[in-house]
Motif scaffolding. Structure first.
Motif, PDB file in Angstrom:
ATOM      1  N   ARG A  70       0.989  -0.629  -0.113  1.00 38.76           N
ATOM      2  CA  ARG A  70      -0.122   0.086   0.286  1.00 38.76           C
ATOM      3  C   ARG A  70       1.107   1.389   0.208  1.00 38.76           C
ATOM      4  O   ARG A  70       0.441   2.001  -0.192  1.00 38.76           O
ATOM      5  N   ASP A  71       1.810   0.784   0.493  1.00 39.96           N
ATOM      6  CA  ASP A  71       2.816   2.284   0.390  1.00 39.96           C
ATOM      7  C   ASP A  71       3.733   2.255  -0.489  1.00 39.96           C
ATOM      8  O   ASP A  71       4.658   1.122  -1.233  1.00 39.96           O
ATOM      9  N   ALA A  77       6.586  -3.710   1.753  1.00 44.57           N
ATOM     10  CA  ALA A  77       5.966  -3.186   2.684  1.00 44.57           C
ATOM     11  C   ALA A  77       4.642  -3.717   2.853  1.00 44.57           C
ATOM     12  O   ALA A  77       3.683  -3.407   2.781  1.00 44.57           O
ATOM     13  N   THR A  79       1.001  -3.756   5.348  1.00 49.01           N
ATOM     14  CA  THR A  79       0.647  -3.351   6.792  1.00 49.01           C
ATOM     15  C   THR A  79      -0.912  -3.809   7.389  1.00 49.01           C
ATOM     16  O   THR A  79      -1.516  -4.304   6.531  1.00 49.01           O
TER      17      THR A  79
END
Length: 465
Positions: A70-71, A77, A79
């Motif tokens: 999502r980043d 990454a 989350t």
């Protein structure tokens, strides 16, 4: 001959005769002693029979639904996307279990641990499950899973790293000492321990590893989870995106061990509006140790006769996906019989368009003692019970709060479906060995997991002081 010499001769003769008689008597006594039974002294060793004190029942849940990438600045990454809604309980009259959480290397991720302490010398059974519903742009669907006890070895069957698929391996350690975990990936080249396949999970902690980091390019991975130092729980979160449209999500529980006979009950094939033609059913199989041949049968729940059996050859250490074809919408039990221990899981989807969901159904272990299971929040929960024996079996499924009770006799080699309520703890008891799986089925929602047997009481041990 003088009188003295005569006397000496007589004395000597008497001594010889006397010695001869004594020797003969001794021989007779020895022979008689050997021939006759001797008196014996039998003494039983001192022994004490003791039953070990039962341990606490510990269950660890898969935890929050996780999102990958999502980043934009960190594509790998992980989350937290949504928390689990949990249901947990014990038998009527037992104190409720305590709940704690694991620390996670993913911010805001929450994984619960339930502990039920024994009552005196009696173990306290506990059951727990969780579910998540999500409808985000990158992650959509329904996932449900049972909270499980930690194991020293377990297996994850499901997921993929092909285009559009993503997976996250989740390892939890509810113990008080650290665990060293090795992840062995079985793929097209056989078993491999990848560079990221060795990790340390601290006590009371949860670690996550992306499936792509372990098995990049594998369409049909199977993962063995081996722990030293402390047992761990393992699960696999799988999701699919088709041309930027999310196509479902699932939290797949671990399998205890390979078996030569697998029963996967409660596989739900739903009507997608096209008579089931748009749905797909696939079976992933692995023989970890040896080449073997497996026979696969698919039987509608409650029906006596399976469909046409399929035969498949398995190469040692190499997973295989088998297309089971477009099945008529209803519920099924998939059975696998092999000459060697195997692992397997069934993948089922509701379709391939927006709003679709999928589920991985894993094998149900044998149940020989009264056992608890919990239904999470979700649509139309049910439990399918399979009688694999050659005799009729009476099965009772009772809510532990006393709100419902159902008893059914299941004929030999048949199955039966019990409709349940969501967010309820049930007790399953049978007068023979059975296997069972929970399923939740609704519009755009599909999930399932097997019922595990309760831990049996510790066997008495004999101590010789």
């Amino acid at each position: 001959m003088t009188d003295r010499r005569t006397f000496r001769w007589a004395t000597t003769g008497a001594r010889v005769l006397s010695g001869t008689l004594v020797a003969a008597a001794f021989v007779v006594a020895v022979v008689t002693a050997v021939a006759l039974p001797w008196p014996t002294l039998a003494r039983e060793p001192v022994q004490v029979t003791a039953t070990p004190a039962p341990e606490a029942s510990v269950l660890t849940c898969a935890g929050s639904l996780l999102a990958l990438g999502r980043d934009a600045a960190a594509a790998d990454a992980v989350t937290a996307a949504a928390p689990q809604v949990l249901t947990a309980g014990v038998r009527e009259g037992s104190p409720p279990p305590s709940e704690s959480t694991l620390t996670s290397d993913v911010a805001d991720s929450v994984a619960s641990v339930f502990v039920a302490e024994p009552q005196g010398r009696t173990r306290t059974d506990v059951a727990a499950s969780g579910s998540v519903t999500i409808a985000d742009e990158d992650l959509s669907g329904f996932a449900a899973s049972a909270c499980r006890p930690p194991l020293m070895e377990s297996w994850l069957v499901g997921g993929s790293t092909s285009t559009g698929s993503s997976g996250i391996v989740v390892i939890g350690n509810p113990g008080v000492v650290a665990a060293t975990v090795e992840l062995t990936v079985y793929g097209t080249n056989g078993p491999v321990v990848p560079p990221g396949g060795q990790l340390v999970v601290a006590a009371g902690a949860q670690r996550v590893v992306t499936l792509a980091g372990l098995a990049l390019g594998e369409d049909s991975p199977v993962i063995r989870v081996s722990a030293t130092g402390a047992p761990v729980t393992a699960s696999l979160q799988a999701s699919i995106t088709r041309t930027l449209v999310p196509g479902g999500v699932d939290q797949i529980g671990a399998i205890q061990a390979p078996e030569p006979h697998l029963y996967i009950p409660g596989v739900s094939v739903v009507d997608t509006g096209g008579g089931g033609a748009d749905a797909s059913t696939a079976l992933r199989l692995l023989s970890p140790s040896s080449d073997t041949t497996a026979t696969v049968t698919v039987t509608p729940t409650g029906q006596p006769d399976p469909g046409q059996p399929l035969s498949v050859t398995l190469a040692a250490g190499k997973p295989l996906d088998l297309d089971l074809g477009g099945l008529t919408p209803r519920e099924y039990t998939v059975r696998v019989d092999a000459a060697a221990p195997v692992l397997g899981a069934v993948w089922q989807t509701t379709g391939f368009d927006e709003g679709a969901d999928f589920a991985w159904y894993t094998p149900a272990p044998g149940i020989t003692v009264p056992s608890l299971f919990a239904t999470p929040a979700g649509p139309s929960p049910a439990v399918t019970v399979v009688n694999p024996t050659d005799k009729d079996v009476s099965v009772a499924v009772d809510a532990v709060d006393g709100s419902s009770s159902t008893t059914v006799t299941i004929p030999a080699e048949r199955s039966a479906r019990f409709s349940l309520r969501s967010r309820t703890v049930y007790a399953l008891e049978a007068d023979g060995a059975v296997r069972a799986g929970v399923s939740l089925t609704g519009v755009g929602a599909l999930a399932g997991y097997p019922v595990w047997s309760a831990d049996t009481a510790a066997e008495p041990i004999v101590v010789y002081p």
